[in-house]
Write a protein that holds these residues in place. Structure first.
Motif, mmCIF file in Angstrom:
data_model
loop_
_atom_site.group_PDB
_atom_site.id
_atom_site.type_symbol
_atom_site.label_atom_id
_atom_site.label_comp_id
_atom_site.label_asym_id
_atom_site.label_seq_id
_atom_site.Cartn_x
_atom_site.Cartn_y
_atom_site.Cartn_z
ATOM 1 N N ALA A 1 0.827 -1.214 0.000
ATOM 2 C CA ALA A 1 0.000 0.000 0.000
ATOM 3 C C ALA A 1 0.854 1.254 0.000
ATOM 4 C CB ALA A 1 -0.943 -0.011 1.207
ATOM 5 N N GLU A 2 1.954 1.240 0.743
ATOM 6 C CA GLU A 2 2.828 2.406 0.789
ATOM 7 C C GLU A 2 3.570 2.588 -0.536
ATOM 8 O OE1 GLU A 2 4.759 5.799 1.829
ATOM 9 O OE2 GLU A 2 2.960 4.855 2.677
ATOM 10 N N VAL A 3 4.005 1.495 -1.134
ATOM 11 C CA VAL A 3 4.660 1.599 -2.446
ATOM 12 C C VAL A 3 3.683 2.137 -3.482
ATOM 13 C CG1 VAL A 3 5.692 0.261 -4.330
ATOM 14 C CG2 VAL A 3 6.373 -0.177 -1.960
ATOM 15 N N GLU A 4 2.427 1.666 -3.417
ATOM 16 C CA GLU A 4 1.410 2.164 -4.344
ATOM 17 C C GLU A 4 1.162 3.656 -4.139
ATOM 18 O OE1 GLU A 4 -3.152 1.143 -5.812
ATOM 19 O OE2 GLU A 4 -2.358 0.239 -3.977
ATOM 20 N N ARG A 5 1.162 4.080 -2.880
ATOM 21 C CA ARG A 5 0.879 5.486 -2.570
ATOM 22 C C ARG A 5 2.051 6.397 -2.902
ATOM 23 N NH1 ARG A 5 1.468 9.317 1.392
ATOM 24 N NH2 ARG A 5 2.888 7.995 2.597
ATOM 25 N N SER A 6 3.292 5.961 -2.657
ATOM 26 C CA SER A 6 4.433 6.870 -2.705
ATOM 27 C C SER A 6 5.490 6.532 -3.750
ATOM 28 C CB SER A 6 5.126 6.893 -1.332
ATOM 29 O OG SER A 6 4.230 7.264 -0.314
ATOM 30 N N GLY A 7 5.413 5.345 -4.358
ATOM 31 C CA GLY A 7 6.485 4.923 -5.251
ATOM 32 C C GLY A 7 6.724 5.846 -6.425
ATOM 33 N N PRO A 8 7.967 5.862 -6.944
ATOM 34 C CA PRO A 8 9.131 5.070 -6.531
ATOM 35 C C PRO A 8 9.655 5.521 -5.169
ATOM 36 C CG PRO A 8 9.425 5.962 -8.760
ATOM 37 C CD PRO A 8 8.278 6.680 -8.141
ATOM 38 N N VAL A 9 10.059 4.560 -4.338
ATOM 39 C CA VAL A 9 10.379 4.863 -2.955
ATOM 40 C C VAL A 9 11.465 3.918 -2.460
ATOM 41 C CG1 VAL A 9 8.561 3.340 -2.068
ATOM 42 C CG2 VAL A 9 9.249 5.326 -0.727
ATOM 43 N N THR A 10 12.315 4.414 -1.567
ATOM 44 C CA THR A 10 13.383 3.585 -1.002
ATOM 45 C C THR A 10 12.862 2.782 0.183
ATOM 46 O OG1 THR A 10 14.134 5.233 0.595
ATOM 47 C CG2 THR A 10 15.081 5.357 -1.628
ATOM 48 N N ALA A 11 13.639 1.805 0.604
ATOM 49 C CA ALA A 11 13.267 0.996 1.765
ATOM 50 C C ALA A 11 13.149 1.868 3.014
ATOM 51 C CB ALA A 11 14.293 -0.119 1.976
ATOM 52 N N GLY A 12 14.077 2.808 3.163
ATOM 53 C CA GLY A 12 14.023 3.682 4.337
ATOM 54 C C GLY A 12 12.763 4.524 4.364
ATOM 55 N N GLN A 13 12.347 5.008 3.215
ATOM 56 C CA GLN A 13 11.126 5.816 3.152
ATOM 57 C C GLN A 13 9.894 4.973 3.450
ATOM 58 O OE1 GLN A 13 11.871 7.175 -0.832
ATOM 59 N NE2 GLN A 13 12.602 9.174 -0.165
ATOM 60 N N VAL A 14 9.862 3.744 2.952
ATOM 61 C CA VAL A 14 8.738 2.863 3.251
ATOM 62 C C VAL A 14 8.697 2.554 4.743
ATOM 63 C CG1 VAL A 14 7.746 0.570 2.874
ATOM 64 C CG2 VAL A 14 8.725 1.838 0.951
ATOM 65 N N ALA A 15 9.857 2.249 5.313
ATOM 66 C CA ALA A 15 9.919 1.918 6.738
ATOM 67 C C ALA A 15 9.449 3.083 7.590
ATOM 68 C CB ALA A 15 11.335 1.524 7.121
ATOM 69 N N ALA A 16 9.841 4.297 7.236
ATOM 70 C CA ALA A 16 9.462 5.474 8.021
ATOM 71 C C ALA A 16 7.953 5.690 8.021
ATOM 72 C CB ALA A 16 10.168 6.710 7.480
ATOM 73 N N SER A 17 7.289 5.278 6.940
ATOM 74 C CA SER A 17 5.841 5.453 6.853
ATOM 75 C C SER A 17 5.075 4.287 7.459
ATOM 76 C CB SER A 17 5.437 5.628 5.384
ATOM 77 O OG SER A 17 4.043 5.784 5.268
#
Length: 389
Positions: A118-134
């Motif tokens: 869901a976070e990748v769909e919302r914010s991608g392209p995105v790094t692992a750190g950015q996904v983890a922070a969210s």
């Protein structure tokens, strides 16, 4: 070597995307590696075959739509054409049993996986750190995690990447993978295609490998895409039955060989190139020794005191032989290409120092470095330093 794109005119003036694409079509993949002591690994095979080229062409191939290259596990992490990505979907479907144990563990956390998607769909392209922070607001990067010892969100991302539910939209300047949904990265026709029959897909991968080898043993053909032995050997037999592989004998090979029917057979090979440690020409070390009499090991992870030739060593190709090797480093701050050690092979011709000096100067210019500096280590260092001038 002809199958790998050597022996043609080089350097190529004003390299175009068409020439880059032709080289990619010939060799089939570009391995990725994080080590940047000289240049990123995936940039170097094109340089070895074309000479100085604008690396922005490769950036376009991996980031502009329709993408010519996407990332997946081929021969390790690699850039491959989207059509090859399609041929590897059987590997994606086996993620639950064939991915690394650290990655497979994420399959037991379905809620985390859904949150990550869901976070990748919302914010991608995105790094692992950015996904983890969210996904985990209390997430604090753990500097104790190193190598493959990943925190949960990173492991989840890698499981989803392995299984094809998300993919890579490129890399950051720090070489972090940028995750995104496949439908936003892959060409529509590739994304919409179903999963090919695994037997047919592995046949397709073996044929890509055979074309890139020209001639090779079953072991060589399997290794290019790290294919399972039983399925790969069965695919080789089927391709032979269709006339897409021809039985051959090669002096020095420890087993029977297979020739691709479209392989070029030049009378001689006029080539000069520095070969990167992750170049497809030297993937299979036993093949390298059998064909070239050249023993080669990457010593990046070898303790310094136990290294024989150096940290990032490039074999030197001259004519149809590997005649030496150099441990090289880009000193970007000092604008020098540093040869930390240089070594010659027993049967190297007299012109080796001069030819290697010219090749190093060409590489330095391509990398935007002003000088080549040779340090006094190795049995070729003195002659090379004199040839550099």
């Amino acid at each position: 070597m002809a199958a790998q794109g050597f022996g043609r005119r080089r350097p190529v003036p004003n390299v175009t995307m068409r020439q880059v694409q032709a080289t990619i079509d010939r060799i089939g993949l570009l391995q990725i590696d994080s080590v940047n002591v000289l240049a990123r690994a995936h940039l170097l095979p094109l340089y070895s075959r074309l000479g100085p080229y604008d690396t922005g062409l490769l950036d376009r191939a991996t980031s502009k739509k329709p993408r010519r290259l996407v990332e997946y596990w081929a021969h390790e992490a690699s850039l491959i054409p989207p059509e090859t990505h399609l041929l590897l979907r059987w590997r994606m479907e086996r993620a639950d049993r064939e991915a690394w144990r650290t990655v497979r563990a994420a399959a037991d956390e379905p809620e985390l996986l859904e949150d990550v998607i869901a976070e990748v769909e919302r914010s991608g392209p995105v790094t692992a750190g950015q996904v983890a922070a969210s996904v985990d607001p209390d997430h604090v990067p753990d500097r104790g995690n190193w190598g493959w010892n990943w925190p949960p969100v990173k492991a989840a991302l890698e499981y989803l990447f392995w299984s094809g539910r998300i993919t890579s939209a490129g890399r950051t300047p720090q070489f972090e993978r940028l995750y995104d949904l496949p439908e936003r990265v892959l060409p529509e026709a590739v994304h919409a295609a179903g999963v090919p029959d695994p037997e047919e897909a592995i046949e397709g991968l073996i044929e890509i490998s055979a074309r890139a080898h020209g001639v090779g043993t079953a072991r060589c053909l399997r290794d290019y895409f790290r294919l399972p032995a039983r399925e790969a050997d069965a695919a080789i037999e089927r391709l032979a039955g269709k006339g897409r592989l021809i039985p051959a004998e090669v002096e020095g090979f420890t087993g029977p060989a297979w020739l691709h029917p479209e392989a070029r057979r030049p009378r001689k090979m006029e080539a000069r190139a520095l070969i990167a440690p992750f170049d497809p020409l030297i993937f299979e070390r036993r093949r390298l020794e059998e064909l070239f009499g050249f023993h080669y090991r990457i010593e990046i992870y070898t303790p310094r005191a136990k290294r024989r030739h150096g940290y990032y060593v490039l074999p030197f190709l001259l004519g149809e032989s590997l005649v030496g090797r150099v441990d090289v480093k880009s000193d970007r701050e000092g604008s020098n290409l540093i040869v930390q050690s240089a070594w010659v092979e027993p049967d190297a011709p007299a012109e080796t120092p001069a030819e290697l000096a010219d090749e190093l100067k060409l590489m330095a210019d391509w990398l935007g470095l002003d000088e080549v500096v040779v340090r006094p280590h190795g049995d070729l260092a003195a002659d090379l330093a004199e040839a550099i001038g």
